[in-house]
Design an enzyme around this catalytic site. Structure first.
Site, PDB file in Angstrom:
ATOM      1  NE  ARG A 180      66.812 -29.665  37.634  1.00  0.00           N
ATOM      2  CZ  ARG A 180      65.864 -28.914  37.083  1.00  0.00           C
ATOM      3  NH1 ARG A 180      65.127 -29.370  36.104  1.00  0.00           N
ATOM      4  NH2 ARG A 180      65.672 -27.693  37.516  1.00  0.00           N
ATOM      5  CE  LYS A 199      67.434 -25.460  32.931  1.00  0.00           C
ATOM      6  NZ  LYS A 199      67.723 -24.598  34.084  1.00  0.00           N
ATOM      7  NE  ARG A 256      59.222 -22.681  39.429  1.00  0.00           N
ATOM      8  CZ  ARG A 256      60.214 -23.255  38.751  1.00  0.00           C
ATOM      9  NH1 ARG A 256      60.299 -23.085  37.449  1.00  0.00           N
ATOM     10  NH2 ARG A 256      61.105 -23.991  39.361  1.00  0.00           N
ATOM     11  NE  ARG A 297      64.571 -24.031  42.214  1.00  0.00           N
ATOM     12  CZ  ARG A 297      64.057 -22.916  41.661  1.00  0.00           C
ATOM     13  NH1 ARG A 297      63.688 -21.907  42.430  1.00  0.00           N
ATOM     14  NH2 ARG A 297      63.927 -22.829  40.384  1.00  0.00           N
TER      15      ARG A 297
HETATM   16  P1  AMP Z   1      62.434 -26.386  36.933  1.00  0.00           P
HETATM   17  O1  AMP Z   1      61.085 -25.874  36.536  1.00  0.00           O
HETATM   18  O2  AMP Z   1      63.189 -26.996  35.806  1.00  0.00           O
HETATM   19  O3  AMP Z   1      63.244 -25.367  37.703  1.00  0.00           O
HETATM   20  O4  AMP Z   1      62.146 -27.584  37.964  1.00  0.00           O
HETATM   21  C1  AMP Z   1      61.476 -27.355  39.186  1.00  0.00           C
HETATM   22  C2  AMP Z   1      61.722 -28.522  40.136  1.00  0.00           C
HETATM   23  O5  AMP Z   1      61.204 -29.725  39.560  1.00  0.00           O
HETATM   24  C3  AMP Z   1      63.177 -28.818  40.432  1.00  0.00           C
HETATM   25  O6  AMP Z   1      63.715 -27.994  41.464  1.00  0.00           O
HETATM   26  C4  AMP Z   1      63.107 -30.294  40.833  1.00  0.00           C
HETATM   27  O7  AMP Z   1      62.595 -30.433  42.144  1.00  0.00           O
HETATM   28  C5  AMP Z   1      62.047 -30.819  39.874  1.00  0.00           C
HETATM   29  N1  AMP Z   1      62.647 -31.308  38.611  1.00  0.00           N
HETATM   30  C6  AMP Z   1      62.492 -30.794  37.358  1.00  0.00           C
HETATM   31  N2  AMP Z   1      63.184 -31.499  36.450  1.00  0.00           N
HETATM   32  C7  AMP Z   1      63.793 -32.494  37.146  1.00  0.00           C
HETATM   33  C8  AMP Z   1      64.676 -33.556  36.793  1.00  0.00           C
HETATM   34  N3  AMP Z   1      65.082 -33.735  35.527  1.00  0.00           N
HETATM   35  N4  AMP Z   1      65.107 -34.375  37.780  1.00  0.00           N
HETATM   36  C9  AMP Z   1      64.708 -34.217  39.057  1.00  0.00           C
HETATM   37  N5  AMP Z   1      63.901 -33.233  39.469  1.00  0.00           N
HETATM   38  C10 AMP Z   1      63.445 -32.378  38.526  1.00  0.00           C
END
Ligand code: AMP
Length: 217
Positions: A91, A16, A163, A174
Site C-alpha cells: 500500500r 479486492k 467493520r 481511507r
Molecule cells: P483492508 O481490510 O485492506 O481495507 O485494511 C483495513 C485497514 O488495515 C487499513 O485501512 C489500514 O489501516 C490497515 N492495513 C491493511 N493493509 C495495510 C498495509 N498494507 N499497509 C498499512 N496498513 C494496512
C-alpha cells in the site's frame, strides 16, 4: 493448472477481498489479506495488534514495519504452496520495494498486478453496506450480495459484522489515504509492465470474468 501469483491493487471497497476469495476458490492460491491479518492480531490483543488498531480505526495506514513483519511470515509459510493473491499489500512505495526484496529472497515473482477500478460513488455505496463473516471472512453486502439468512454466513454459519472503519467519516479518510499513499503504485507497476486495469464497477461475476481473461484461467 498453473499457480497464480497476483497482486490486487485498488481503493478500499473496490472488491479486492471478494475477487481474491473467488480466485482462491478457483485456483487454490493462498488469499493473503493484510487487513484480515491485522484484524486477527487486534482480536488476539497482540503487541502488533495494539499498535495497529489506532491507525486502522482512524482510516490511516499502519506503519510499514508492522505490516511487513506480519506479511513476511505469511509469505514464507504459504507463498510457495499453490501461488498467492495479495489483497491490500503493498500500500506504499516502501512496502512495494520491500516486497520485491522478499520475493527475490524466496525466488518467486508476481505474474500480474491487477488494478481494480470503480467510480467513488460506487465504492462509498459498497463500503456503507458491507458485512463480513466473523468465522471465514467471506464478504457480503446488505443489498448487492445479501446472505440467505440475514446476519448469518451462507458458507460457515458465522455471524456477520460491520467493520468499525466502514462508517461514513472513516470511509472518506481511507479513500484520501489511498489517493495519497497507494495510488502511486499504479505507475510503479505499470512501468514494470506488470499492470492490468480491470473494470470493477458492476457485479463480482463480471469483474471475475475480466480477471480470468487477463490471467488466462
Ligand atoms: P483492508 O481490510 O485492506 O481495507 O485494511 C483495513 C485497514 O488495515 C487499513 O485501512 C489500514 O489501516 C490497515 N492495513 C491493511 N493493509 C495495510 C498495509 N498494507 N499497509 C498499512 N496498513 C494496512
Amino acid at each position: 493448472m498453473e499457480d497464480v501469483k497476483v497482486i490486487l491493487l485498488g481503493p478500499p471497497g473496490v472488491g479486492k477481498g471478494t475477487i481474491a476469495g473467488m480466485l482462491e476458490e478457483q485456483t487454490g492460491a493462498a488469499h493473503m489479506s493484510t487487513g484480515d491479518m491485522l484484524r486477527e492480531e487486534v482480536k488476539k490483543g497482540t503487541v502488533p495488534g495494539k499498535e495497529a488498531e489506532k491507525y486502522m480505526n482512524a482510516g490511516d495506514l499502519v506503519p510499514d514495519e508492522v505490516v511487513i513483519d506480519i506479511l513476511r511470515k505469511r509469505i514464507k509459510e504459504e507463498g510457495k504452496k499453490c501461488g498467492f493473491v495479495l489483497d491490500g499489500f503493498p500500500r506504499t512505495l516502501g512496502q512495494a520495494r520491500e516486497l520485491k526484496r522478499i520475493f527475490d529472497e524466496e525466488g518467486v515473482s508476481p505474474d500480474r498486478v491487477l488494478n481494480l477500478r470503480a467510480p467513488e460513488h460506487v465504492i462509498v455505496q459498497r463500503l456503507g453496506g458491507r458485512r463480513q463473516c466473523s468465522g471465514c471472512g467471506r464478504i457480503y453486502h446488505v443489498r448487492n450480495m445479501p446472505p440467505a439468512r440475514e446476519g448469518i454466513c451462507d458458507d460457515c454459519g458465522g455471524e456477520l459484522f460491520r467493520r468499525a472503519d466502514d462508517c461514513d467519516e472513516t470511509i472518506r479518510v481511507r479513500l484520501r489515504t489511498y489517493e495519497r499513499q497507494t495510488a502511486p503504485l499504479v505507475d510503479f507497476y505499470r512501468e514494470q509492465g506488470l499492470l492490468s486495469d480491470i473494470k470493477a464497477d458492476t457485479g463480482p461475476e463480471e469483474t471475475f470474468n475480466e480477471v480470468r481473461k487477463r490471467l488466462d484461467l
